[in-house]
Design an enzyme around this catalytic site. Sequence first.
Site, short mmCIF file in Angstrom:
data_model
loop_
_atom_site.label_atom_id
_atom_site.label_comp_id
_atom_site.label_asym_id
_atom_site.label_seq_id
_atom_site.Cartn_x
_atom_site.Cartn_y
_atom_site.Cartn_z
N ASP B 25 0.91 -1.17 0.13
CA ASP B 25 -0.09 -0.02 -0.07
C ASP B 25 0.87 1.22 -0.21
OD1 ASP B 25 -1.79 2.18 0.49
OD2 ASP B 25 -2.51 1.27 2.35
N LYS B 87 2.76 11.08 -3.18
CA LYS B 87 1.63 10.48 -4.05
C LYS B 87 1.00 11.67 -4.63
CE LYS B 87 -1.76 7.18 -3.45
NZ LYS B 87 -1.97 5.91 -2.34
N GLU B 188 -7.29 0.51 -4.46
CA GLU B 188 -7.35 0.41 -3.14
C GLU B 188 -8.55 -0.07 -2.18
OE1 GLU B 188 -5.78 4.37 -2.01
OE2 GLU B 188 -3.60 3.50 -2.72
N ASP B 210 -13.21 5.22 1.18
CA ASP B 210 -11.69 5.31 1.33
C ASP B 210 -11.13 6.78 1.48
OD1 ASP B 210 -8.98 4.69 1.52
OD2 ASP B 210 -8.86 3.59 -0.27
#
Lengths: 180, 626
Positions: B25, B87, B188, B210
């Site tokens: 992850d 990210k 994800e 999420d």
Amino acid sequence: MSHPDHFALFALPPRFAIDETALESAYKAVQSKVHPDRFAAGTAAERRVAMQWAARANEGYRTLKSPLPRAAYLCERAGVAIGAESNTAMPGPFLVQQMEWREALEDARRSADAKHLAGLANGMAAERSRVIAEIGDAIDRRSDYAAAAKLVRQLMFIEKFGDELRAADEALSHPREASA
Amino acid sequence: MALLQIAEPGESAAPHQHRLAVGIDLGTTNSLVATVRNSIPVVIDDAEGRSLLPSIVRYLADGTVEVGYEAQKHQSLDPRNTVVSVKRFMGRSRADVLHVENMPYDFVDRPDAAPGMLQIRTAAGVKSPVEVSAEILKDLRSRAEEALGGELVGAVVTVPAYFDDAQRQATKDAAKLAGINVLRLLNEPTAAAIAYGLDHSAEGTYAVYDLGGGTFDISVLRLSKGVFEVLSTGGDSALGGDDFDHRLFCWIIERAKLLPLSQQDSRSLMVKARDVKELLSVDPEVRANAVLTTGEVVDVPTTSRDFAHMTQPLVDKTLVACRKALQDAGIKPTDVDGVVMVGGATRMPHVRKAVGTFFGQTPLTNIDPDKVVALGAAMQANLLAGNRAAGDDWLLLDVIPLSLGLETMGGLVERIIPRNSTIPVARAQEFTTFRDGQTAMAIHVVQGERELVADCRSLARFELRGIPPMAAGAARIRVTFTVDADGLLSVAAREMGSGVEAAITVKPTYGLSDDEIARMLQESFGSADEDMRARALREQQVEAQRLLEATVAALAADGDLLSLDERNAIERLVADSSAHLQGTDIAAIRAATEALVAGTDDFAARRMDRSIRAALAGRTIEELAK
């Protein structure tokens, strides 16, 4: 070697009336055999071919799942093109009804009348069911694909109107987002 | 001599052997690596027993790179060289990134060398987000290899479901650069659903909410009899916990009337804001206090009500995405059997409350929201690596988050693949020329939901040349879009009359070509050590031998798929390969092996096709054999 058509891939009879449960379980059974995840350790060629089969299964499922693409596929399979772009002739009463619907939608939009919109949606749903039933009759009972193609073009109009109805309903229930 | 192993296409040659695979992850704030041990997914901790690796990388002038806690310690002292939340920059140009003016980095926009992605000038040179992410991934890879005691076969790396093609490609390249074989890019929320669904043998319709550090995803899935079918997905790839911190940060500045701030103070106050946010999840009132480098004292009392109020617009934004995702799935909130909460930012009580109200039920939080994605990814990696136990069989059907299309006349978008199409997917559409004698056609690939090209993200441009001159409208140009199981797009165009073709794999450019990545990898592994060389030679020989034997076996089993000429060509390649195998010239063996792979690719594809047809024939009618 030619590829099996959508019905053959899922081992279903090529009919408009379809057993949705059987379609779904056949789709999942095919995917569980061909999906690239099954061949993650394979060579590039193997993974590529698996991807092509999985894409074919997805396309087949998408086409057969809903009445409009399924009917269009059956007509084209029988050599009758839908020709929605070139063939815009519609029966008079159908056109009148479409115009009335659109005017009613405009009115409902202007007056922000949710009840009126709901009434329109009911009328549209009834008409949609009627046309779908007629398509089933034309294809499965009479094998009259030319008549079916004509009805498919009508169904396209109805589905498009349905999209507009949903958009109008959305704008009415959530006005803040629609403007954002 | 090696034992002769005849494997069916796709089957592992050694099924009894447990292959080391992990799920990673790669998060905005923290990253994790997990694996499946004795059928149970577990997060792999570092030597100090910590599960999370802060996604922070610091570059020092002497070339040293600090990753994780080490870098985190220095982030306020050396903000320019310490990259946090990288990210957010993946596959993005400077203009794409929000709040760029508050960031302490020395950004480099190099439209010539790297038009697709911003870069950061650090003490150790200019770095692209791909390289920064690769440092995090390298750290996780070595953590996993030490813990598992061997080299990894591969990893499943997770990405936000709402990541577009450029962001996915950048992630895959970062993994490559870290020397990781990517088994699959996995969304994800889907990973979380796997961990949750397999753990609870859940059936029914689930929503996965999420909210990570920098991204928000909502996915609606149907779980039934071992099939995880994603019905729709939505979100915002630039909305996350960071934005809640930022609101609080701005609020503190406003309350304390602080401006302008030095970069160092700015970073420490950001860190402070995050701490206050986390404390507010437990306490109704927290004092935001700090002493700035100027000696100024900041002390702002903050209540959870203030915080909920100032961040309400962010929460509302996520709920809008939830409603659209439900609409795309064709269901109502009450049709949802369970809502799974994922991501550290879902710890905020007012977020949980808002989600609970929206779906009319208490969200599920019984798997640690920080770990659930890595755990699900580990399960998928285990499956893909071929460590499947009997009965432990399931299938994942995911979708693309954004529509893909082409630019047509007047700057309009012609949609080829609509959003929420199940992948893999291939779809073709025909276009024609609009001028007499036109010999080339420009193809502009875009992604997004808007009607105008200008409002969508441009993914790639290429040209189909060599179209024979014809009257306008006579050429038939078939453009095919293919999205693979990683959600990555390739586009091919072909003029049907003449057969001229052009194709492109959509890839963001950021100053690193595939060749450069290969070279950098070689440099990091290929030290000219004698032992290494001997090992490389042995590996190459084993690989060549394996391939030779497989080819000979394939010719015996399925030789009827080849014409005489084709068979002769393959036999020549086999002979050539065998001849080189006895030698010690690594390059020659590799070249011969590569020639054999290329020369048998089509044969391998035909065998695979036959094998799939045979597998399907078990239950489908004879049309398949046609």
